[in-house]
Write a protein that holds these residues in place. Structure first.
Motif, PDB file in Angstrom:
ATOM      1  N   VAL A  66       0.838  -1.197   0.000  1.00  0.00           N
ATOM      2  CA  VAL A  66       0.000   0.000   0.000  1.00  0.00           C
ATOM      3  C   VAL A  66       0.874   1.248   0.000  1.00  0.00           C
ATOM      4  N   GLY A  67       1.927   1.218   0.814  1.00  0.00           N
ATOM      5  CA  GLY A  67       2.787   2.397   0.909  1.00  0.00           C
ATOM      6  C   GLY A  67       3.544   2.667  -0.375  1.00  0.00           C
ATOM      7  N   ARG A  68       3.918   1.611  -1.086  1.00  0.00           N
ATOM      8  CA  ARG A  68       4.666   1.801  -2.323  1.00  0.00           C
ATOM      9  C   ARG A  68       3.772   2.278  -3.453  1.00  0.00           C
ATOM     10  N   ASN A  69       2.604   1.696  -3.552  1.00  0.00           N
ATOM     11  CA  ASN A  69       1.732   2.033  -4.672  1.00  0.00           C
ATOM     12  C   ASN A  69       0.308   1.606  -4.326  1.00  0.00           C
ATOM     13  N   ALA A  70      -0.464   2.569  -3.809  1.00  0.00           N
ATOM     14  CA  ALA A  70      -1.811   2.253  -3.336  1.00  0.00           C
ATOM     15  C   ALA A  70      -2.726   1.854  -4.487  1.00  0.00           C
ATOM     16  N   THR A  71      -2.487   2.410  -5.680  1.00  0.00           N
ATOM     17  CA  THR A  71      -3.325   2.069  -6.830  1.00  0.00           C
ATOM     18  C   THR A  71      -3.193   0.582  -7.156  1.00  0.00           C
ATOM     19  N   MET A  72      -1.944   0.120  -7.203  1.00  0.00           N
ATOM     20  CA  MET A  72      -1.720  -1.288  -7.487  1.00  0.00           C
ATOM     21  C   MET A  72      -2.344  -2.151  -6.388  1.00  0.00           C
ATOM     22  N   ALA A  73      -2.179  -1.727  -5.145  1.00  0.00           N
ATOM     23  CA  ALA A  73      -2.730  -2.500  -4.032  1.00  0.00           C
ATOM     24  C   ALA A  73      -4.246  -2.643  -4.173  1.00  0.00           C
ATOM     25  N   ARG A  74      -4.907  -1.548  -4.560  1.00  0.00           N
ATOM     26  CA  ARG A  74      -6.356  -1.609  -4.742  1.00  0.00           C
ATOM     27  C   ARG A  74      -6.740  -2.606  -5.820  1.00  0.00           C
ATOM     28  N   TRP A  75      -6.013  -2.591  -6.935  1.00  0.00           N
ATOM     29  CA  TRP A  75      -6.309  -3.545  -8.012  1.00  0.00           C
ATOM     30  C   TRP A  75      -6.070  -4.978  -7.556  1.00  0.00           C
ATOM     31  N   GLN A  76      -5.203  -5.166  -6.584  1.00  0.00           N
ATOM     32  CA  GLN A  76      -4.944  -6.512  -6.080  1.00  0.00           C
ATOM     33  C   GLN A  76      -5.989  -6.945  -5.053  1.00  0.00           C
ATOM     34  N   GLY A  77      -6.984  -6.087  -4.813  1.00  0.00           N
ATOM     35  CA  GLY A  77      -8.045  -6.465  -3.887  1.00  0.00           C
ATOM     36  C   GLY A  77      -7.769  -6.091  -2.448  1.00  0.00           C
ATOM     37  N   ILE A  78      -6.694  -5.355  -2.213  1.00  0.00           N
ATOM     38  CA  ILE A  78      -6.365  -4.968  -0.845  1.00  0.00           C
ATOM     39  C   ILE A  78      -7.232  -3.782  -0.426  1.00  0.00           C
ATOM     40  N   ASN A  79      -7.757  -3.843   0.792  1.00  0.00           N
ATOM     41  CA  ASN A  79      -8.570  -2.744   1.309  1.00  0.00           C
ATOM     42  C   ASN A  79      -7.623  -1.657   1.830  1.00  0.00           C
ATOM     43  N   VAL A  80      -7.344  -0.720   0.945  1.00  0.00           N
ATOM     44  CA  VAL A  80      -6.302   0.264   1.226  1.00  0.00           C
ATOM     45  C   VAL A  80      -6.660   1.137   2.438  1.00  0.00           C
ATOM     46  N   ARG A  81      -7.936   1.473   2.555  1.00  0.00           N
ATOM     47  CA  ARG A  81      -8.338   2.314   3.693  1.00  0.00           C
ATOM     48  C   ARG A  81      -8.122   1.611   5.009  1.00  0.00           C
ATOM     49  N   ARG A  82      -8.524   0.329   5.042  1.00  0.00           N
ATOM     50  CA  ARG A  82      -8.411  -0.392   6.304  1.00  0.00           C
ATOM     51  C   ARG A  82      -6.944  -0.543   6.697  1.00  0.00           C
ATOM     52  N   VAL A  83      -6.101  -0.826   5.712  1.00  0.00           N
ATOM     53  CA  VAL A  83      -4.672  -0.963   6.004  1.00  0.00           C
ATOM     54  C   VAL A  83      -4.123   0.371   6.522  1.00  0.00           C
ATOM     55  N   GLY A  84      -4.540   1.463   5.876  1.00  0.00           N
ATOM     56  CA  GLY A  84      -4.068   2.780   6.305  1.00  0.00           C
ATOM     57  C   GLY A  84      -4.488   3.083   7.733  1.00  0.00           C
ATOM     58  N   LEU A  85      -5.761   2.799   8.055  1.00  0.00           N
ATOM     59  CA  LEU A  85      -6.233   3.043   9.419  1.00  0.00           C
ATOM     60  C   LEU A  85      -5.477   2.173  10.412  1.00  0.00           C
ATOM     61  N   GLY A  86      -5.212   0.935  10.015  1.00  0.00           N
ATOM     62  CA  GLY A  86      -4.451   0.043  10.890  1.00  0.00           C
ATOM     63  C   GLY A  86      -3.076   0.615  11.189  1.00  0.00           C
ATOM     64  N   ALA A  87      -2.443   1.148  10.159  1.00  0.00           N
ATOM     65  CA  ALA A  87      -1.101   1.706  10.350  1.00  0.00           C
ATOM     66  C   ALA A  87      -1.157   2.931  11.266  1.00  0.00           C
ATOM     67  N   PHE A  88      -2.140   3.787  11.043  1.00  0.00           N
ATOM     68  CA  PHE A  88      -2.293   4.961  11.914  1.00  0.00           C
ATOM     69  C   PHE A  88      -2.522   4.524  13.359  1.00  0.00           C
ATOM     70  N   ALA A  89      -3.379   3.519  13.537  1.00  0.00           N
ATOM     71  CA  ALA A  89      -3.704   3.076  14.886  1.00  0.00           C
ATOM     72  C   ALA A  89      -2.461   2.537  15.599  1.00  0.00           C
ATOM     73  N   LEU A  90      -1.715   1.674  14.916  1.00  0.00           N
ATOM     74  CA  LEU A  90      -0.505   1.113  15.528  1.00  0.00           C
ATOM     75  C   LEU A  90       0.472   2.221  15.877  1.00  0.00           C
ATOM     76  N   SER A  91       0.592   3.167  14.957  1.00  0.00           N
ATOM     77  CA  SER A  91       1.505   4.275  15.139  1.00  0.00           C
ATOM     78  C   SER A  91       1.137   5.076  16.396  1.00  0.00           C
ATOM     79  N   GLY A  92      -0.164   5.378  16.533  1.00  0.00           N
ATOM     80  CA  GLY A  92      -0.621   6.130  17.694  1.00  0.00           C
ATOM     81  C   GLY A  92      -0.479   5.335  18.984  1.00  0.00           C
ATOM     82  N   ALA A  93      -0.729   4.009  18.889  1.00  0.00           N
ATOM     83  CA  ALA A  93      -0.625   3.174  20.083  1.00  0.00           C
ATOM     84  C   ALA A  93       0.786   3.229  20.657  1.00  0.00           C
ATOM     85  N   LEU A  94       1.792   3.230  19.775  1.00  0.00           N
ATOM     86  CA  LEU A  94       3.175   3.257  20.250  1.00  0.00           C
ATOM     87  C   LEU A  94       3.497   4.586  20.930  1.00  0.00           C
ATOM     88  N   ALA A  95       2.998   5.694  20.350  1.00  0.00           N
ATOM     89  CA  ALA A  95       3.247   6.991  20.974  1.00  0.00           C
ATOM     90  C   ALA A  95       2.541   7.072  22.321  1.00  0.00           C
TER      91      ALA A  95
END
Lengths: 517, 347
Positions: free
Chosen positions: B218-247
């Motif tokens: 997703v980070g390298r190329n979200a367009t490609m990730a979307r075409w591969q069926g990856i839920n880009v929004r959910r992955v992004g939210l997951g990353a934000f959440a983990l990031s905030g949890a550590l802080a």
């Protein structure tokens, strides 16, 4: 910028290069290329992907410093890697990849990058658009001048690159695969414009892929193979089609069979993909779908013909689940997936070859193995440990890439290091690895060389024989006629006609332009 | 030379260059460069308690910087660690003061979880704005940081203020000693094990799970990730959440470790320095560990220097700033190039 000297000495070639050589590590991109191009003619440069065409174009444009050799443009020696000197000698270049700033409007981008004489420092928006309107219209571009570059489809961006180069009043025009993304109509318009430029004394060097296009526009042809000049520049009238393709492919290039594909077992006549009365909202640059009915059954290839921009992207996007449906249903393998997430459709057996292989098909900066493994990341994780074995992922990826004969050094190199044909092999190795029910292939051979094109077509036929369904979206009518069991024509987001083979080119063409309803 | 090694060498060169430029400025301003740099060595390593102090500062830097690394892996630049850190500390404080009589282990566990949750919430809002509307997360996470600092100020000056406090700055009451994981030094075996465990866990998630690989795609190329069926929004939210949890976790560790109470505007730079730590660490887990220790030492030295030189305390922030400046320029250049390569029509 104007040329510092007057016209070149009479009889001086427009381009003369001697013993040009370029190597990237162990790869020899160009070897001992010596070439003279006569002024005022259209010279075609052909060869397979990776033959060195783009490298040669870059050397001439000053974007690549050659390891050996030198070259002259219009009689002046150009210091290696000197972009300004090349420009000053009258060279303008159209790149294969896009260089217009994405956040600018069409008119702004052209004004900024084209360096056209007679520019003003301050513009009113309307004046600026007026200034470029004719140029865009002439090439057959349909983009509004107030559209932002990033909102344009690739086809439109490509044609703007050409507009830009043509605007600089160059004496030597270098076009690197300008037709790869253009519609047939736009290609004709481009060729017409090139001929007129030639007649006004401009020398043109154009990198082309299709022999048909070479025959249509070129005065002379030169062939590169594995970095060496193997033919030409030869007068088109003196070279037969057969000799040309032999020169391109080489003695060992002919045998490359398709790869066997594993699919789920099917009764024939089983419908694998079905759209019933499906409509979708329109996107930025394309009509949406209107009441599309479409079925792809096991063991058949259904072709979608149409002039680009008539809803092909909407169609593929709706099937992939990236665009939502406003009416009607979508079924994959018999299951309704109208509201299902893209991942569920993939798990149900949908496989995709997207339109733009470099942005939608692969992640250029990501390693090959990760690109190859993308589909393995979907669905429920199996296995006792939540951790995965990278070694196993890399091994599976390498095996698949080897099977599909992707040419690469290591599985960790980035995808951007592959040539176009190899990228498409990589995509096929991923999409057709396992469990294919139905493949939607969008322009699968666009921009590919002869051997790679044949390989992809054989793979699609192999898929049909293995009992999968294929929906082939293409703007290449020859390809559609050759492969399709049935042919549907899309126009303005509707399916307006259906044909069974043998196909009548005239009738299909009429349907494509909306003449038949 | 591999590209990873080349980048590491480059980064070291830039850090050294920052030192040289700072030395030049100090020299021109009339300070003794030799004294200042020997003071830095003393304050970071050789003086009594100096290396402990370096580690003490490295801990919050590392935890927050790991969050930055996770965010970046998925293509997001969470620079709001400061606010997430504050919110984490405040939540842990509220639990600890509200449940003084509770069993220490349970209170600490609840406080830590609350801190992580607060960090998640504080980063999920800008994360949601980003994935839903495409709002630039660099701006929103930064703004949320300021809000976090003001919330802290309000709490320490208002509802959580220690009525017996006599200091000039508003501060909360201290948490009971039983709840503390370290003494005033801020370093103990428990905390070191915790941080080491978290670091290994982050590395495993990033490099050895499907979620980690998905984030990379997703980070390298979200367009490609979307075409591969990856839920880009959910992955992004997951990353934000983990990031905030550590802080948020860093906030809890700060409270249960060296701080014991919260003071208005405590550790004011740690969240921002952590961004530099992640960049200097080349957005790689182990590189970030090294960079965190380095900047921890620098932080300790900054606090120590006024004791041995006549340098005003803000002067060394200059050094920080210089490293941040040079490294960020290089990073932005790389990022822009990459963005240009994957520029695609919105789909």
């Amino acid at each position: 910028m104007t040329a510092p000297s007057g016209p070149a000495p009479a009889g001086a070639p427009a381009v003369r290069c001697r013993s040009l050589g370029v190597s990237f590590g162990a790869v020899r991109a160009l070897h001992d290329v010596s070439l003279e191009l006569a002024p005022g003619r259209i010279h075609a440069l052909v060869g397979q992907n990776g033959a060195g065409k783009t490298t040669l174009a870059k050397v001439l444009g000053g974007l690549q410093v050659p390891d050996t050799g030198d070259f002259h443009i219009a009689g002046q020696e150009i210091p290696a890697g000197d972009v300004r000197a090349a420009k000053a000698a009258g060279l303008a270049m159209v790149h294969q990849h896009f260089s217009l700033p994405p956040s600018f409007t069409v008119a702004e981008a052209l004004e900024l990058t084209a360096a056209r004489p007679g520019g003003r420092a301050v513009y009113r928006r309307g004046d600026l658009q007026q200034r470029w309107q004719d140029d865009v219209a002439e090439i057959g571009g349909t983009a509004a001048l107030s559209t932002r570059i990033r909102d344009l489809p690739v086809e439109a961006r490509q044609s703007l690159e050409i507009v830009r180069a043509l605007a600089t009043e160059a004496r030597l025009l270098l076009l690197d695969e300008p037709t790869a993304l253009l519609t047939p109509v736009a290609i004709d318009a481009l060729f017409e414009r090139l001929r007129r430029l030639r007649d006004s004394g401009v020398t043109i060097l154009v990198v082309l892929h299709k022999l048909r296009e070479v025959a249509a526009v070129a005065d002379t042809v030169s062939v590169l193979r594995d970095g060496e000049l193997v033919l030409g520049p030869a007068e088109m009238s003196e070279v037969s089609q057969g000799r040309l393709s032999d020169a391109i492919v080489g003695p060992a290039g002919h045998a490359d069979s398709a790869v066997g594909v594993r699919t789920a077992a099917h009764e024939s006549q089983e419908t694998l993909l079905e759209l019933a009365g499906t409509s979708s909202g329109e996107s930025a640059f394309e009509p949406g779908l209107t009441a599309v009915d479409l079925r792809v059954e096991a063991g058949e290839i259904v072709g979608i013909a149409g002039v680009e921009g008539n809803g092909q992207r909407s169609l593929v996007s709706v099937i992939a689940g990236l665009t939502s449906v406003t009416e009607g249903t979508v079924r994959i393998g018999g299951d309704e997936v109208t509201a299902a997430a893209p991942a569920r459709r993939r798990l149900r057996g949908l496989r995709l070859v997207p339109f733009d292989r470099n942005t939608e098909g692969v992640s250029q900066s990501a390693p090959l193995w990760l690109n190859q493994s993308a589909l393995r990341l979907l669905g429920r994780h199996r296995g006792r440990s939540p951790l995965i074995s990278l070694r196993q992922y890399k091994r599976q990826a390498s095996e698949a890439m080897d099977l599909w004969r992707v040419r690469y050094d290591t599985a960790t190199q980035p995808a951007e290091s592959l040539s176009g044909g190899n990228v498409q092999r990589l995509i096929l190795s991923r999409e057709l690895a396992d469990g294919v029910e139905v493949l939607v292939a969008a322009q699968p051979t666009r921009g590919l060389d002869f051997a790679a094109t044949e390989f992809v077509r054989r793979s699609l036929r192999g898929l049909r024989e293995a009992g999968a369904g294929v929906l082939l979206v293409s703007s290449d009518l020859d390809e559609l006629f050759e492969l399709s069991d049935r042919l549907l024509v899309i126009y303005g987001g509707r399916i307006v006609a259906e044909f069974d083979g043998p196909y009548d080119r005239r009738a299909v063409g009429d349907a494509m332009t909306g003449a038949v309803r | 030379m591999t590209s990873g090694l080349r980048r590491a060498v480059w980064t070291v060169v830039l850090v050294v260059a920052s030192f040289l430029i700072t030395a030049l400025i100090l020299r021109v301003s009339g300070y003794s460069v030799g004294d200042v740099f020997s003071g830095i060595i003393q304050g970071a390593i050789t003086a009594t308690g100096a290396s402990t102090s370096s580690i003490r500062w490295a801990i919050p830097l590392l935890l927050i910087a790991l969050g930055v690394v996770i965010g970046f892996r998925a293509g997001f630049f969470n620079i709001g660690g400061q606010g997430q850190f504050y919110m984490g500390a405040c939540s842990a404080l509220a639990i600890s003061l509200g449940w003084r009589e509770g069993p220490a282990g349970l209170v600490i566990l609840c406080g830590t979880l609350a801190a992580m949750l607060a960090g998640v919430l504080w980063s999920l809002f800008p994360g949601w704005l980003r994935v839903r509307f495409g709002t630039d997360e660099v701006l929103t996470t930064l703004m949320m940081s300021f809000i976090g600092a003001l919330v802290l100020q309000y709490l320490t000056a208002g509802p959580m203020r220690n009525p017996q406090g006599t200091g000039q700055t508003a501060a909360s009451e201290r948490i009971p000693e039983a709840f503390r994981l370290t003494g005033g030094s801020g370093v103990s075996l428990t905390v070191l094990l915790l941080v080491a465990g978290v670091t290994v866990l982050v590395w495993l998630v990033l490099e050895r799970t499907r979620f980690g690989l998905t984030m990379t795609l997703v980070g390298r190329n979200a367009t490609m990730a979307r075409w591969q069926g990856i839920n880009v929004r959910r992955v992004g939210l997951g990353a934000f959440a983990l990031s905030g949890a550590l802080a948020g976790l860093a906030g809890a560790v700060e409270l249960y470790g060296p701080a014991a109470r919260l003071v208005t505007g405590f550790s004011p730079e740690v969240g921002f320095t952590a961004v530099v730590v992640a960049l200097v660490g080349l957005l790689n887990v182990w590189g970030t560990v090294v960079a965190a220790i380095f900047f921890g030492g620098l932080q300790a030295a900054i606090l120590f220097l006024p004791i041995v030189t006549d340098l005003p305390p803000p002067a060394l922030v200059l050094l920080h700033g210089m490293v941040a400046f040079l490294v960020t320029i290089k990073f932005r250049a790389v990022r822009r190039r990459r963005a240009a390569q994957t520029e695609a029509p919105a789909g």
